[in-house]
Design a protein around this motif. Structure first.
Motif, PDB file in Angstrom:
ATOM      1  N   TYR A  23       1.135  -1.427  -0.254  1.00 15.06           N
ATOM      2  CA  TYR A  23      -0.449   0.284   0.107  1.00 15.06           C
ATOM      3  C   TYR A  23       1.223   1.462  -0.520  1.00 15.06           C
ATOM      4  CZ  TYR A  23      -3.726  -3.584   1.417  1.00 15.06           C
ATOM      5  OH  TYR A  23      -4.460  -4.941   1.184  1.00 15.06           O
ATOM      6  N   HIS A  49       1.439   5.729   0.085  1.00 15.66           N
ATOM      7  CA  HIS A  49       0.015   6.489   0.820  1.00 15.66           C
ATOM      8  C   HIS A  49       0.995   7.761  -0.107  1.00 15.66           C
ATOM      9  CE1 HIS A  49      -0.132   6.394   5.097  1.00 15.66           C
ATOM     10  NE2 HIS A  49      -0.839   5.342   4.359  1.00 15.66           N
ATOM     11  N   PHE A  94      -7.031  -0.840   7.256  1.00 13.23           N
ATOM     12  CA  PHE A  94      -5.804  -0.684   7.666  1.00 13.23           C
ATOM     13  C   PHE A  94      -4.766  -0.708   6.542  1.00 13.23           C
ATOM     14  CE2 PHE A  94      -9.207  -2.713  10.980  1.00 13.23           C
ATOM     15  CZ  PHE A  94      -8.566  -1.514  11.947  1.00 13.23           C
ATOM     16  N   GLY A  95      -4.412  -1.611   5.927  1.00 17.96           N
ATOM     17  CA  GLY A  95      -3.922  -1.416   4.829  1.00 17.96           C
ATOM     18  C   GLY A  95      -3.327  -0.386   4.031  1.00 17.96           C
ATOM     19  N   LEU A 122      -4.463   2.861   5.252  1.00 22.61           N
ATOM     20  CA  LEU A 122      -4.312   3.998   6.642  1.00 22.61           C
ATOM     21  C   LEU A 122      -2.368   3.210   7.036  1.00 22.61           C
ATOM     22  CD1 LEU A 122      -6.822   3.781   8.732  1.00 22.61           C
ATOM     23  CD2 LEU A 122      -6.081   5.183   7.178  1.00 22.61           C
ATOM     24  N   ILE A 123      -2.070   2.225   7.048  1.00 26.50           N
ATOM     25  CA  ILE A 123      -0.954   2.156   8.282  1.00 26.50           C
ATOM     26  C   ILE A 123       0.328   2.097   6.633  1.00 26.50           C
ATOM     27  CG2 ILE A 123       0.857   0.561   8.722  1.00 26.50           C
ATOM     28  CD1 ILE A 123      -1.649  -0.901   9.746  1.00 26.50           C
ATOM     29  N   GLY A 124       0.060   1.783   5.181  1.00 27.11           N
ATOM     30  CA  GLY A 124       1.337   2.456   4.022  1.00 27.11           C
ATOM     31  C   GLY A 124       1.762   1.532   4.275  1.00 27.11           C
ATOM     32  N   HIS A 142       4.625   1.580   6.862  1.00 30.62           N
ATOM     33  CA  HIS A 142       5.198   1.653   8.401  1.00 30.62           C
ATOM     34  C   HIS A 142       4.568  -0.052   8.894  1.00 30.62           C
ATOM     35  CE1 HIS A 142       5.538   5.472   7.764  1.00 30.62           C
ATOM     36  NE2 HIS A 142       4.932   6.196   7.260  1.00 30.62           N
ATOM     37  N   ARG A 143       5.102  -0.992   8.153  1.00 30.95           N
ATOM     38  CA  ARG A 143       4.457  -2.179   8.863  1.00 30.95           C
ATOM     39  C   ARG A 143       5.857  -3.258   8.642  1.00 30.95           C
ATOM     40  NH1 ARG A 143       1.071  -5.133   4.653  1.00 30.95           N
ATOM     41  NH2 ARG A 143       2.078  -7.048   5.687  1.00 30.95           N
ATOM     42  N   PHE A 187       8.136  -0.082  11.353  1.00 30.23           N
ATOM     43  CA  PHE A 187       6.287   0.501  12.011  1.00 30.23           C
ATOM     44  C   PHE A 187       6.594   1.685  13.065  1.00 30.23           C
ATOM     45  CE2 PHE A 187       3.841   0.298  16.309  1.00 30.23           C
ATOM     46  CZ  PHE A 187       2.997   0.707  15.191  1.00 30.23           C
ATOM     47  N   ASP A 188       7.694   1.849  13.638  1.00 31.35           N
ATOM     48  CA  ASP A 188       8.517   2.603  14.133  1.00 31.35           C
ATOM     49  C   ASP A 188       9.955   2.335  14.379  1.00 31.35           C
ATOM     50  OD1 ASP A 188       8.534   4.781  15.636  1.00 31.35           O
ATOM     51  OD2 ASP A 188       7.940   4.178  17.588  1.00 31.35           O
TER      52      ASP A 188
END
Lengths: 88, 912
Positions: B163, B165, B523-524, B526-528, B530-531, B535-536
């Motif tokens: 995904y 953004h 959710f995919g 929205l998270i784009g 960042h997994r 993620f962080d």
């Protein structure tokens, strides 16, 4: 996400900023001269108006400067933003 | 090949047949079909079971408002996409679709007995019935209800898709690519403005046929300043015209989340057709009249072989005519109104359609497909019923933009009312271009209002009888218009019933809030990206690779990964910590303290500034000296601690806690910029400029002989092993030791070198757990563990750090407030359990008398608790009311198995 005009950098998305509560709440030059009540009022009491509100913002993920803004708390419309020390 | 396929179909490419499966059955369609149109073409009308009663359901609409035809799509690699609207999914070769909400099969569903029980499970049933006894809820009711409830099943494997953004800016963003939206785009683009047009469908034109918007579209496609996005839903309007859009790509990436900042938003979202509410209005084969028309004209699909149209407005007459023209047999039009326009009626009669006026639909027949519709005095056979109950402008985006709706009598619907700066609506979304509603209000006794949530007219009547008169309460009690429907098909029907029953005009009943998202967002998306590892942010210390290679256990400290302990072969965490603690005190240890926050404070007024920020008096802190320092908040409570080291008269190196690094700098900047802008001071974060290696223990001087040149708390700048270095003779273990600050990039090599030499001397490396135990043995606090934002220097027994002669510092005035001077405040003390092996829980509450009836008097709580190898027993620190006057008294700490006795002890546990 709000669009906020940093007086130093221009329009930037809200995610770059951190809110700092009510503006123009000055720390006394000599707090020891204040009564407990006056000091408690400085520490704990803030206005929460419906409508125009002068508030502090920090461009934390940008220039790192604090500035002030007048925002309508109903519409989120910013009337103006200005540097610390300037008049609203 | 397709039993319900007509000859036309302006969206179809019949040269490209596509193959797909539905519940394992191989079917085919054409390029341009949606999954729904292809299923209808194949005569598949029963597509799923309803949410609550498991009633058989078919396609209601042809668009994103579809409440019934929700399917699960499956593909290779564990791809599962539940609750996909069959009406919005373009058909593609190899598509695998399954119906939902049934067991064991779509045709025979055990859960459908809920339908037979419908009379006894009305709205609010779950609230009323499953309340008591409480234990039944968790063990019995909830698992059973959960198993039966819900729409599709969530995927069980990680989503293999990607995904993306994207951010964009434009002067004008147009939501909706029907005729109104495309016309608005043409006008807006004429002056060179950047224009984005987004439409959720796979074709332009909205309810218009592709050939009718072809010229308009062609003009827009020539303009470089116009971006045209199909299958892109404007799902949310946020502050200051920040717009969220979801684009379906079905490739790499699968979906793209757009965030657009638009100068102006134009909603051209069109209008939703309303269903009629009557008994049996949810039977498969019952669909919206204009949707029936769309299926026939765009996809060449007949909704049935014998169609009846039911309406309370004029629009369905046109739909009936178009259906007929497309080759669909329309036998009857039932108009609920007694006196529709004579011309309309005659036109249809001339085409051979029987028109019944002033009729009420009493019911429908058929199980898996409608077979007849019942009106007063007769039963009319049919296999499809096209209904029309008027139009509802799609005001969702306007409402999200905080617009206030206005009820427009002439079309019997809410339309945009107040002006919203930077936002306007056009076309049907504004209530324009819609036929005048000459309908009538009649209170339906039965029938479904909200198909997705299985809410009936009866449920709404019940809610009103039970006193839920506010439309917001009716919504919550019955769930009408909730979930992904967001009132698209159900809203006006529910409002009408409420208004009619309460005998109030619709504007007085009002309408519920339209919330984002307009249609579901994965959710995919929205998270784009960042997994997983992205993620962080992960921050690693200089010793990270070295520690990882030696099997260190790590813990997360904010974004940092810190080594918790370094277990050797055969050791568990506990054994490793005991060994590390023992060796540090016997010989020495090495610790990576690089995560410490570090700030360089420079300038003419640096010393004065630090004097105001910390409780300590730095007036006589000479270059080459440092001090342990406490920082308060203005309310007098401890905010941070660290070392303030003077490198030169106007240059200080200040450390903060690991967690405080960013906020302490921000806190200092706040005072400097807004309160004391006259001070000439410059603050620079140097946290990531300096690696810090702590060398601690009685033999520290063997590893770092330079510390012998420094007194306790002495600091020196110079070189160490040829590397530029700031050497601090400080200790957080209570042993002799130092912290070596070297440029971050040199940290790893120096760490390895010192570890190698240290090992030869019998040193250990130690992790954060041993660091915690060692400092607790000496009674040293950790801010955030011994303090919680309500603890003063006096509470900690650190009042001697306060510069008595200072006129002011942050927090000083508050320390004089009566509450902060009270004698019975909670004070930091040690606790020694009666059973030396018992390690109390951190956070455990303390009481004086374990037999005291509840509510008991809490004296305080355990702040730190460890098994200490050096003390040969467990130790704990606690905040206890009036604690320092209670040394030797016994208190009782809560444990999972009862109370544990402990004696209040003076700190520290170990003396140097």
């Amino acid at each position: 996400m709000l669009l906020i005009h940093c007086p130093y950098c221009g329009a930037r998305p809200e995610i770059e900023f951190r809110g700092g509560g009510e503006a123009h709440v000055a720390r006394a030059a000599d707090p020891s001269q204040l009564t407990d009540d006056r000091w408690a009022s400085f520490l704990f009491f803030r206005n929460n108006p419906k409508g125009l509100h002068a508030e502090r913002w920090l461009h934390v993920h940008g220039c790192g400067r604090w500035f002030n803004a007048v925002r309508d708390t109903v519409s989120d419309r910013f009337q103006k933003t200005y540097k610390v020390g300037e008049k609203p | 090949m397709h039993p319900y396929r007509l000859s036309g179909g302006s969206c179809l490419d019949r040269s490209k047949p596509l193959h797909f499966t539905f519940n394992g059955e191989a079917l085919s369609g054409y390029a341009g079909d949606t999954l729904a149109s292809a299923l209808l073409a194949n005569g598949r009308v029963l597509l799923g079971r309803s949410f609550k009663y498991h009633r058989p359901r078919g396609v209601l609409s042809h668009g994103s408002e579809e409440p019934n035809a929700l399917v699960t799509l499956r593909a290779d690699g564990g791809r599962v996409d539940p609750n996909t609207r069959a009406t919005m999914e373009p058909l593609r070769d190899g598509l695998v679709a399954q119906s939902q909400n049934h067991w064991p099969s779509l045709g025979f569903d055990v859960g459908a007995m809920a339908d037979a029980l419908a009379p006894i499970i009305p709205a609010g049933f779950y609230y009323k019935t499953f309340m008591w006894p409480a234990s039944f809820w968790k063990k019995l009711y909830e698992p059973v209800i959960r198993a039966a409830a819900g729409l599709g099943r969530a995927p069980e494997l990680p989503d293999p898709d990607r995904y993306q953004h994207r951010h964009a800016h434009c002067e004008v963003l147009i939501a909706g690519g029907g005729r109104a939206g495309l016309e608005a785009a043409l006008v807006a683009s004429a002056s060179g403005k950047r224009v984005i047009v987004a439409d959720e469908n796979a074709q332009w034109g909205g309810r218009s046929l592709p050939q009718d918007v072809h010229d308009l579209l062609f003009q827009l496609q020539q303009k470089p300043n116009v971006t045209l996005l199909l299958r892109t839903t404007v799902f949310g309007i946020f502050g200051h015209n920040h717009v969220g859009m979801l684009q379906h790509i079905d490739g790499a990436p699968r979906q793209r989340l757009w965030q657009v900042r638009a100068g102006e938003i134009v909603s051209a979202a069109g209008a939703h057709e309303r269903p009629l509410v009557f008994a049996g209005n949810d039977r498969p084969g019952v669909l919206l009249a204009d949707s029936a028309r769309q299926y026939a004209l765009k996809y060449g699909v007949a909704p049935g072989r014998q169609v009846v149209v039911a309406t309370c407005g004029d629009a369905a007459y046109g739909a009936a005519r178009d259906l007929l023209k497309a080759g669909v047999k329309v036998t009857t039009l039932i108009d609920l109104r007694p006196d529709p326009h004579v011309g309309l009626v005659r036109d249809l009669q001339a085409l051979g359609i029987d028109v019944l006026t002033g009729q009420t639909i009493l019911g429908t027949k058929g199980r898996k497909r409608i077979s007849a519709v019942r009106v007063s005095g007769k039963t009319i056979a049919c296999d499809a019923l096209a209904m029309h109950g008027g139009w509802t402008p799609a005001v969702h985006l306007y409402s999200q933009a905080r617009g206030k709706l206005r009820f427009e009598e002439s079309i019997d619907a809410f339309v945009p009312g107040s002006d919203v700066p930077g936002f306007r609506s056009t076309g049907a979304a504004r209530g324009e271009r819609l036929p005048r509603f000459a309908g009538m209000r009649r209170l339906p006794a039965q029938g479904f209002v909200d198909f997705q949530n299985d809410v009936t007219a009866k449920d709404i009547a019940l809610a009103l009888r039970e006193g839920f008169e506010s439309i917001e309460h009716v919504k919550r009690y019955t769930t009408t218009g909730m979930a992904t429907d967001q009132g698209k098909t159900s809203n006006m029907s529910a409002l009408g019933i409420v208004a009619h029953t309460l005998k109030r005009p619709v504007p007085q009943v009002g309408t519920t809030t339209f919330r984002m998202p307009y249609t579901p967002v994965t959710f995919g998306a929205l998270i784009g990206a960042h997994r997983g590892p992205l993620f962080d942010v992960v921050r690693e210390t200089p010793s990270h690779a070295w520690a990882g290679a030696r099997g260190a256990l790590f813990e997360d400290v904010g974004q940092w990964k810190r080594a918790l302990a370094f277990p050797q072969a055969g050791e568990d965490l506990h054994a490793a910590v005991r060994r590390e603690c023992r060796i540090v005190r016997q010989t020495g240890g090495l610790f990576d303290a690089s995560t410490l926050g570090k700030i360089e404070v420079v300038g003419r007024d640096a010393r004065e500034f630090l004097n105001r920020m910390y409780v300590n008096d730095f007036a006589r802190l000479a270059p080459g000296r440092s001090r342990y320092a406490l920082m308060l908040r203005e309310d007098g409570y401890v905010y941070d601690d660290g070392i303030v080291a003077c490198l030169a008269p106007e240059r200080f190196h200040v450390t903060t806690t690991t967690g405080g690094a960013a906020r302490v700098l921000a806190y200092m900047e706040d005072y400097l910029q807004t309160e004391w802008s006259d001070l000439q001071v410059y603050l620079t974060s140097i946290t990531e400029q300096y690696a810090v290696i702590a060398v601690q223990g009685p033999k520290a001087e063997l590893l770092v002989p330079e510390i012998n040149n420094l007194g306790h708390m002495g600091v020196a700048s110079g070189t160490f092993e040829g590397i530029p270095c700031r050497l601090f003779r400080v200790s957080f273990t209570g042993e002799v030791g130092c912290e070596i600050n070297v440029p971050w990039g040199e940290g790893a090599a120096l760490w390895e070198k010192l570890c190698e030499r240290g090992a030869a001397l019998g040193f250990t490396v130690y992790g954060t757990e041993a660091m915690h135990v060692l400092r607790a043995e000496r009674g040293f606090i950790i801010v955030g563990q011994e303090t919680d934002g309500t603890v003063t220097p006096h509470d900690l027994g650190l009042e001697s750090m306060i510069g008595a002669g200072k006129r002011d510092f942050v927090g000083k005035r508050s320390l004089a407030r009566p509450d902060l001077r009270a004698t019975n405040r909670k004070q930091l003390v040690g606790l020694l359990t009666d059973d030396a092996r018992r390690v109390l829980d951190e956070g455990a509450q303390l009481v004086a008398d374990p037999r005291e009836p509840i509510p008991m008097t809490a004296l305080g709580h355990v702040t730190s608790s460890y098994d200490s190898a050096n003390c040969g027993r467990s130790i704990a620190m606690a905040l206890v009311a009036g604690g320092r006057a209670r040394l030797g008294e016994t208190v009782y700490a809560t444990t999972p198995g009862g109370f544990a006795a402990a004696k209040i002890a003076a700190l520290p546990f170990l003396h140097g």
